[in-house]
Design a protein around this motif. Sequence first.
Motif: not given
Length: 96
Positions: A86-96
């Motif tokens: 359900t797209r409720q797991i993501i990665n944080h992007d610390s370079e964004d």
Amino acid sequence: SLPPLSELAHAGSKVTIIIPDIVKGGLQPTSHRKVAIKVILEELYAAGVEKKDILLIFSGGLHPKTNEKEMKKILGMELFNEFFYTRQIINHDSED
């Protein structure tokens, strides 16, 4: 100290759970990631929070992003299946 989740959360609450990446370990069956997240979810659901309002974010700093295989190992298949598709797991992007 903060009040318990049962007092903080309610129907309509948006909840984010931050999860350390695989570099921190936690692959054993009794790891806090596998055990604590389930307990937190039970409390959230009991307080009226809907599944659609929960997001799991892998926090990796500048480490490589957590891939699907690692997510399965860290969370276990039950949690992975409940939230990944359900797209409720993501990665944080610390370079964004």
